[in-house]
Design a protein around this motif. Structure first.
Motif, mmCIF file in Angstrom:
data_model
loop_
_atom_site.group_PDB
_atom_site.id
_atom_site.type_symbol
_atom_site.label_atom_id
_atom_site.label_comp_id
_atom_site.label_asym_id
_atom_site.label_seq_id
_atom_site.Cartn_x
_atom_site.Cartn_y
_atom_site.Cartn_z
ATOM 1 N N GLU A 1 96.918 54.115 10.864
ATOM 2 C CA GLU A 1 96.272 52.911 10.349
ATOM 3 C C GLU A 1 97.302 51.821 10.065
ATOM 4 N N SER A 2 98.439 52.221 9.520
ATOM 5 C CA SER A 2 99.488 51.247 9.206
ATOM 6 C C SER A 2 100.032 50.613 10.476
ATOM 7 N N TYR A 3 100.239 51.433 11.505
ATOM 8 C CA TYR A 3 100.710 50.905 12.780
ATOM 9 C C TYR A 3 99.713 49.891 13.349
ATOM 10 N N THR A 4 98.454 50.259 13.348
ATOM 11 C CA THR A 4 97.431 49.378 13.917
ATOM 12 C C THR A 4 97.357 48.052 13.166
ATOM 13 N N ALA A 5 97.436 48.114 11.828
ATOM 14 C CA ALA A 5 97.375 46.895 11.022
ATOM 15 C C ALA A 5 98.558 45.982 11.314
ATOM 16 N N LEU A 6 99.754 46.549 11.427
ATOM 17 C CA LEU A 6 100.941 45.737 11.691
ATOM 18 C C LEU A 6 100.957 45.225 13.128
ATOM 19 N N ALA A 7 100.461 46.030 14.064
ATOM 20 C CA ALA A 7 100.491 45.640 15.472
ATOM 21 C C ALA A 7 99.597 44.443 15.774
ATOM 22 N N ARG A 8 98.621 44.193 14.921
ATOM 23 C CA ARG A 8 97.710 43.065 15.149
ATOM 24 C C ARG A 8 98.447 41.729 15.141
ATOM 25 N N THR A 9 99.515 41.647 14.351
ATOM 26 C CA THR A 9 100.206 40.361 14.213
ATOM 27 C C THR A 9 101.668 40.408 14.637
ATOM 28 N N ALA A 10 102.209 41.579 14.907
ATOM 29 C CA ALA A 10 103.639 41.697 15.212
ATOM 30 C C ALA A 10 103.984 40.948 16.494
ATOM 31 N N LYS A 11 105.068 40.169 16.445
ATOM 32 C CA LYS A 11 105.534 39.456 17.626
ATOM 33 C C LYS A 11 106.493 40.292 18.451
ATOM 34 N N ILE A 12 107.260 41.154 17.782
ATOM 35 C CA ILE A 12 108.264 41.961 18.473
ATOM 36 C C ILE A 12 107.926 43.426 18.259
ATOM 37 N N SER A 13 107.417 44.079 19.301
ATOM 38 C CA SER A 13 106.948 45.452 19.169
ATOM 39 C C SER A 13 108.075 46.446 18.934
ATOM 40 N N ALA A 14 109.307 46.073 19.266
ATOM 41 C CA ALA A 14 110.427 46.989 19.087
ATOM 42 C C ALA A 14 110.636 47.358 17.623
ATOM 43 N N TYR A 15 110.221 46.471 16.708
ATOM 44 C CA TYR A 15 110.400 46.735 15.286
ATOM 45 C C TYR A 15 109.256 47.548 14.686
ATOM 46 N N LEU A 16 108.189 47.744 15.430
ATOM 47 C CA LEU A 16 106.999 48.369 14.870
ATOM 48 C C LEU A 16 107.218 49.788 14.344
ATOM 49 N N PRO A 17 107.970 50.646 15.035
ATOM 50 C CA PRO A 17 108.162 51.993 14.473
ATOM 51 C C PRO A 17 108.795 51.977 13.088
ATOM 52 N N SER A 18 109.852 51.187 12.896
ATOM 53 C CA SER A 18 110.526 51.178 11.597
ATOM 54 C C SER A 18 109.659 50.530 10.523
ATOM 55 N N THR A 19 108.971 49.432 10.858
ATOM 56 C CA THR A 19 108.112 48.805 9.856
ATOM 57 C C THR A 19 106.902 49.685 9.551
ATOM 58 N N THR A 20 106.410 50.392 10.547
ATOM 59 C CA THR A 20 105.287 51.304 10.325
ATOM 60 C C THR A 20 105.665 52.405 9.346
ATOM 61 N N GLU A 21 106.837 53.009 9.537
ATOM 62 C CA GLU A 21 107.253 54.091 8.639
ATOM 63 C C GLU A 21 107.440 53.559 7.216
ATOM 64 N N HIS A 22 108.050 52.396 7.099
ATOM 65 C CA HIS A 22 108.264 51.802 5.780
ATOM 66 C C HIS A 22 106.933 51.484 5.102
ATOM 67 N N PHE A 23 106.026 50.860 5.843
ATOM 68 C CA PHE A 23 104.735 50.449 5.290
ATOM 69 C C PHE A 23 103.887 51.670 4.925
ATOM 70 N N ALA A 24 103.834 52.656 5.814
ATOM 71 C CA ALA A 24 103.042 53.856 5.546
ATOM 72 C C ALA A 24 103.594 54.614 4.347
ATOM 73 N N ASN A 25 104.912 54.707 4.248
ATOM 74 C CA ASN A 25 105.518 55.396 3.109
ATOM 75 C C ASN A 25 105.183 54.681 1.802
#
Length: 220
Positions: A45-69
């Protein structure tokens, strides 16, 4: 742990594998508090929420882990699985790209780490306002690694103090929390000098706020 989640943003096997690895790491961290299935759901869910607006997908794994945690920690706190005397403060604006980011960074600075600080947006932007990043850098505060986060119910529930800045009625109201609404100018499309004035306004408010935050003695 094999996922059964489907998402329009998960089109590649390697992306799913990365999310599964994140889920496994967080499941180990929260073992005994949440089931692996709950952790996995929060990660996806955190990945999907962040991916809606993320401009650079390369950062998504790290931001997803931080946000989900952070969301899992907030959920554990609200359920009483994690106990702490540290006050928890949430700043909310519309885009989480300016005011709430500055407020969170300034409270972290002024409280010297004695307050757990979060920020979120009711309609998060894809990136931080670059003038905001610049004026905070003038103070020696690096926001270059920060990212807009969507407002979620779990972080509201975990907070002792919720401070809104122009996001209307987006925050749920729960008993036992302290709510404030700060009338702070939106830095969007403002000049660098104007954003400095907004920063200084927020800084003054933060200094006043810190004096009222002492070990959970933050009741409304």
């Amino acid at each position: 742990m094999t996922t059964t989640h489907q998402s329009p943003h998960l089109g590649l096997d390697d992306t799913t594998e990365v999310l599964n690895r994140i889920s496994n790491r967080l499941a180990d961290r929260y073992a005994g508090t949440f089931t692996a299935e709950t952790v996995e759901r929060y990660v996806f869910e955190s990945y999907t929420a962040l991916a809606r607006t993320a401009k650079i997908s390369a950062y998504l794994p790290s931001t997803t882990e931080h946000f989900a945690n952070d969301r899992l920690h907030a959920l554990a706190t609200s359920k009483g699985a994690i106990t702490s005397t540290t006050p928890e403060v949430l700043f909310v604006c519309v885009q989480n790209a300016g005011r709430s980011q500055m407020a969170a960074a300034l409270l972290t600075l002024e409280s010297k780490g004695t307050v757990r600080v979060r920020s979120a947006g009711s309609l998060p932007s894809s990136e931080l306002n670059q003038n905001v990043v610049a004026v905070m850098d003038e103070m020696g505060i690096d926001l270059s690694r920060e990212y807009p986060r969507p407002l979620t119910d779990d972080v509201v529930r975990a907070s002792d103090v919720v401070i809104t800045m122009g996001c209307g009625d987006s925050c749920a109201i729960y008993p036992g929390k302290r709510y404030e609404d700060w009338d702070v100018t939106d830095p969007a499309e403002k000049s660098l000098e104007d954003v400095r004035l907004i920063r200084d306004d927020i800084h003054d408010r933060i200094k006043n706020l810190v004096s009222t935050l002492t070990e959970k003695s933050v009741s409304a």
